[in-house]
Design a protein around this motif. Structure first.
Motif, PDB file in Angstrom:
ATOM      1  N   THR A  33       0.831  -1.204   0.000  1.00 24.03           N
ATOM      2  CA  THR A  33       0.000   0.000   0.000  1.00 24.03           C
ATOM      3  C   THR A  33       0.867   1.255   0.000  1.00 24.03           C
ATOM      4  O   THR A  33       0.640   2.195  -0.775  1.00 24.03           O
ATOM      5  CB  THR A  33      -0.927  -0.004   1.230  1.00 24.03           C
ATOM      6  N   LEU A  34       1.872   1.259   0.879  1.00 28.67           N
ATOM      7  CA  LEU A  34       2.753   2.424   0.958  1.00 28.67           C
ATOM      8  C   LEU A  34       3.558   2.577  -0.325  1.00 28.67           C
ATOM      9  O   LEU A  34       3.799   3.697  -0.785  1.00 28.67           O
ATOM     10  CB  LEU A  34       3.686   2.270   2.159  1.00 28.67           C
ATOM     11  N   MET A  35       3.980   1.460  -0.937  1.00 27.29           N
ATOM     12  CA  MET A  35       4.747   1.532  -2.173  1.00 27.29           C
ATOM     13  C   MET A  35       3.934   2.177  -3.295  1.00 27.29           C
ATOM     14  O   MET A  35       4.438   3.031  -4.034  1.00 27.29           O
ATOM     15  CB  MET A  35       5.194   0.130  -2.605  1.00 27.29           C
ATOM     16  N   ILE A  36       2.671   1.765  -3.439  1.00 24.79           N
ATOM     17  CA  ILE A  36       1.813   2.346  -4.473  1.00 24.79           C
ATOM     18  C   ILE A  36       1.682   3.853  -4.255  1.00 24.79           C
ATOM     19  O   ILE A  36       1.777   4.649  -5.197  1.00 24.79           O
ATOM     20  CB  ILE A  36       0.428   1.672  -4.466  1.00 24.79           C
ATOM     21  N   PHE A  37       1.487   4.237  -3.007  1.00 25.43           N
ATOM     22  CA  PHE A  37       1.306   5.654  -2.683  1.00 25.43           C
ATOM     23  C   PHE A  37       2.554   6.472  -2.990  1.00 25.43           C
ATOM     24  O   PHE A  37       2.490   7.506  -3.667  1.00 25.43           O
ATOM     25  CB  PHE A  37       0.920   5.802  -1.208  1.00 25.43           C
ATOM     26  N   VAL A  38       3.725   6.029  -2.508  1.00 28.28           N
ATOM     27  CA  VAL A  38       4.946   6.831  -2.686  1.00 28.28           C
ATOM     28  C   VAL A  38       5.400   6.839  -4.148  1.00 28.28           C
ATOM     29  O   VAL A  38       5.998   7.824  -4.603  1.00 28.28           O
ATOM     30  CB  VAL A  38       6.082   6.349  -1.764  1.00 28.28           C
ATOM     31  N   ALA A 387      -1.247  15.118  -3.214  1.00 22.51           N
ATOM     32  CA  ALA A 387      -1.158  14.034  -2.228  1.00 22.51           C
ATOM     33  C   ALA A 387      -2.505  13.338  -2.059  1.00 22.51           C
ATOM     34  O   ALA A 387      -2.575  12.105  -1.950  1.00 22.51           O
ATOM     35  CB  ALA A 387      -0.664  14.574  -0.891  1.00 22.51           C
ATOM     36  N   LEU A 388      -3.583  14.125  -2.049  1.00 25.15           N
ATOM     37  CA  LEU A 388      -4.919  13.538  -1.935  1.00 25.15           C
ATOM     38  C   LEU A 388      -5.239  12.690  -3.162  1.00 25.15           C
ATOM     39  O   LEU A 388      -5.844  11.620  -3.051  1.00 25.15           O
ATOM     40  CB  LEU A 388      -5.959  14.648  -1.763  1.00 25.15           C
ATOM     41  N   ARG A 389      -4.836  13.161  -4.339  1.00 26.57           N
ATOM     42  CA  ARG A 389      -5.047  12.377  -5.550  1.00 26.57           C
ATOM     43  C   ARG A 389      -4.304  11.043  -5.470  1.00 26.57           C
ATOM     44  O   ARG A 389      -4.824  10.009  -5.895  1.00 26.57           O
ATOM     45  CB  ARG A 389      -4.587  13.194  -6.757  1.00 26.57           C
ATOM     46  N   CYS A 390      -3.097  11.043  -4.906  1.00 26.30           N
ATOM     47  CA  CYS A 390      -2.322   9.805  -4.745  1.00 26.30           C
ATOM     48  C   CYS A 390      -3.005   8.851  -3.769  1.00 26.30           C
ATOM     49  O   CYS A 390      -2.970   7.625  -3.952  1.00 26.30           O
ATOM     50  CB  CYS A 390      -0.910  10.123  -4.267  1.00 26.30           C
ATOM     51  N   MET A 391      -3.625   9.395  -2.732  1.00 22.93           N
ATOM     52  CA  MET A 391      -4.357   8.549  -1.789  1.00 22.93           C
ATOM     53  C   MET A 391      -5.545   7.883  -2.477  1.00 22.93           C
ATOM     54  O   MET A 391      -5.801   6.690  -2.273  1.00 22.93           O
ATOM     55  CB  MET A 391      -4.846   9.389  -0.598  1.00 22.93           C
ATOM     56  N   VAL A 392      -6.257   8.656  -3.281  1.00 25.45           N
ATOM     57  CA  VAL A 392      -7.406   8.103  -4.014  1.00 25.45           C
ATOM     58  C   VAL A 392      -6.936   7.028  -4.985  1.00 25.45           C
ATOM     59  O   VAL A 392      -7.551   5.956  -5.102  1.00 25.45           O
ATOM     60  CB  VAL A 392      -8.169   9.218  -4.751  1.00 25.45           C
ATOM     61  N   PHE A 393      -5.839   7.290  -5.690  1.00 25.21           N
ATOM     62  CA  PHE A 393      -5.291   6.323  -6.631  1.00 25.21           C
ATOM     63  C   PHE A 393      -4.915   5.024  -5.916  1.00 25.21           C
ATOM     64  O   PHE A 393      -5.230   3.921  -6.392  1.00 25.21           O
ATOM     65  CB  PHE A 393      -4.066   6.910  -7.321  1.00 25.21           C
ATOM     66  N   THR A 394      -4.265   5.139  -4.764  1.00 23.46           N
ATOM     67  CA  THR A 394      -3.882   3.954  -3.988  1.00 23.46           C
ATOM     68  C   THR A 394      -5.109   3.159  -3.567  1.00 23.46           C
ATOM     69  O   THR A 394      -5.135   1.923  -3.675  1.00 23.46           O
ATOM     70  CB  THR A 394      -3.080   4.373  -2.742  1.00 23.46           C
ATOM     71  N   ALA A 395      -6.140   3.862  -3.095  1.00 21.41           N
ATOM     72  CA  ALA A 395      -7.359   3.178  -2.674  1.00 21.41           C
ATOM     73  C   ALA A 395      -8.017   2.452  -3.849  1.00 21.41           C
ATOM     74  O   ALA A 395      -8.518   1.327  -3.697  1.00 21.41           O
ATOM     75  CB  ALA A 395      -8.334   4.189  -2.063  1.00 21.41           C
ATOM     76  N   LEU A 396      -8.009   3.058  -5.022  1.00 18.92           N
ATOM     77  CA  LEU A 396      -8.614   2.427  -6.202  1.00 18.92           C
ATOM     78  C   LEU A 396      -7.830   1.182  -6.616  1.00 18.92           C
ATOM     79  O   LEU A 396      -8.423   0.160  -6.986  1.00 18.92           O
ATOM     80  CB  LEU A 396      -8.681   3.426  -7.357  1.00 18.92           C
ATOM     81  N   ILE A 397      -6.507   1.239  -6.554  1.00 20.60           N
ATOM     82  CA  ILE A 397      -5.694   0.067  -6.898  1.00 20.60           C
ATOM     83  C   ILE A 397      -5.957  -1.060  -5.917  1.00 20.60           C
ATOM     84  O   ILE A 397      -6.099  -2.237  -6.315  1.00 20.60           O
ATOM     85  CB  ILE A 397      -4.194   0.435  -6.912  1.00 20.60           C
TER      86      ILE A 397
END
Length: 413
Positions: A33-38, A387-397
């Motif tokens: 999860t953290l890898m996808i986000f960063v 950063a919020l967009r990256c959180m949304v992207f991570t959640a979708l993945i």
């Protein structure tokens, strides 16, 4: 990518199917999860410096620099569990080595696909680099998917599997790139991407583990030896590790192998199996805490050699190891002792179906690139909004990974 995280059988000669180690799956899922986000966050501008990889010329490390070591650590934890489980199913050592080599080749193949994706020459290959990568990854999914055990569709599943293999072979065969001096060349093996680095490390650490698996203290001894190798290499006391390619010397400068071997050692603390003795939870926690604290202290003592992920210094390794050991100790108590796992439900699919989850962002990137979609490269790409967009992207993945896992699409090599 993920080895089967199961407790080895411990009763006589009889194979016992044991439950999964929840803390390993959850640790792996949280790391994924953290890898996808960063990875997504790396393209966002205007954030504090500690949200990115630290530059090589600065002696500092950020939380981003600890993601890859966490993968190496978990890889090491699963090595004794998976290999012992496989050995009990079939006690043929040649077959076990064949499995290790095949798994290494699989990780390298995937790594070379991703590492060479943007180096291809479309004119020489006859198709765009984005399409080449998508087709190669589709072939990988078809080949390494775990198909249901169905007599009715067995032939169809074999067709899918061999079609995937054929597609990958064709994509590798047609790949061409142009070198800096203008020559035409094939796959560039100089950097095998993260998956390839995991493959080399898996091969090296599996070799050390299997040759000394009868001694419980062996992982700790190998960990010290590999740490000394990293120290000597970083200090320029020995030159050879930096001059040999990984396919000749998969131990590198000892950094990646030492982190994975620390995972093997931690596994020997918590997972009772071959060569391990039954201990109380208190003893496990104390031993692991001392191990993690010792790694942090040794890392601090070695700070004169530098702190850098890019330079793979021993302090970076030891700080990452110490944090991983202590974090896993907490997760083991919460998830396997107290059975509190519902809080990590969002990360479980990523921990149990890791390879597919790892590839999903790559599928997204190459598909949108092939379609010419560039909105997020010019919008929602700065500061807090980014950063919020990256959180949304991570959640979708993660949600897509959970959905595909439920639909029985699961990759295993």
């Amino acid at each position: 990518m993920n080895s089967t995280a199961r407790l080895p059988a411990t009763h006589s000669e009889k194979l016992i199917r044991a439950p999964r180690v929840a803390s390993i799956d959850i640790f792996r899922g949280l790391t994924m999860t953290l890898m996808i986000f960063v990875n997504e966050l790396a393209e966002v501008k205007g954030l504090p410096w500690w949200n990115y990889h630290a530059p090589a010329n600065i002696n500092v490390m950020t939380y981003v620099d600890m993601v890859f070591p966490a993968f190496l650590f978990i890889l090491g934890m699963t090595i004794p569990i998976a290999l012992e489980h496989r050995f009990r199913k079939n006690n043929s050592m040649p077959q076990l080595w064949l499995h290790i080599v095949q798994r290494t080749i699989a990780l390298l193949a995937l790594g070379f696909i991703l590492a060479n994706a943007e180096q291809g020459n479309s004119a020489l290959m006859g198709l765009g680099t984005n399409l080449w990568t998508i087709l190669a990854l589709i072939g990988a999914v078809l080949f390494w998917n775990v198909y249901p055990n169905s007599d009715r569709y067995r032939t169809l599943f074999r067709v899918f599997r061999f079609s995937g293999l054929a597609l990958m072979v064709v994509m590798f065969a047609i790949f061409r790139r142009t070198t800096p001096d203008g020559h035409t060349a094939w796959i560039n093996p100089s950097y095998p991407e993260i998956l390839g680095l995991l493959g080399y490390t898996y091969l090296a650490v599996s070799f050390l583990y299997l040759t000394t698996r009868r001694w419980r203290s062996a992982p700790f001894a190998w960990f010290l030896i590999l740490t000394v190798l990293c120290i000597a290499s970083t200090g320029k006391w020995i030159p050879f590790p930096g001059r040999l390619p990984l396919y000749m010397w998969p131990f590198g400068n000892g950094a990646m192998a030492s982190i994975a071997m620390a995972g093997v050692a931690t596994s020997s603390i918590f997972v009772e199996g071959h060569g391990a003795q039954a201990t109380t939870l208190r003893e496990k926690a104390i031993f692991a805490t001392l191990f993690g604290a010792a790694a942090l202290i040794l890392g601090w003592l070695l700070t004169p050699l530098g702190i850098s992920k890019i330079r793979a210094t021993p302090t970076w390794c030891l700080y990452s190891i110490g944090c991983s050991v202590l974090l896993f100790t907490i997760l083991y108590w919460v998830c396997d002792v107290k059975k509190l796992v519902s809080w990590a439900r969002f990360a479980r699919p990523a921990g149990e179906n890791t390879l597919l989850t790892y590839l999903l962002p790559d599928f997204y990137f190459f598909i949108v690139s092939a379609c010419g979609f560039t909105y997020f490269t010019t919008h929602a790409n700065f500061g807090l909004l980014g950063a919020l967009r990256c959180m949304v992207f991570t959640a979708l993945i993660l949600a897509l990974s959970a959905l595909l896992t439920r639909w029985k699409l699961r990759l295993h090599i």
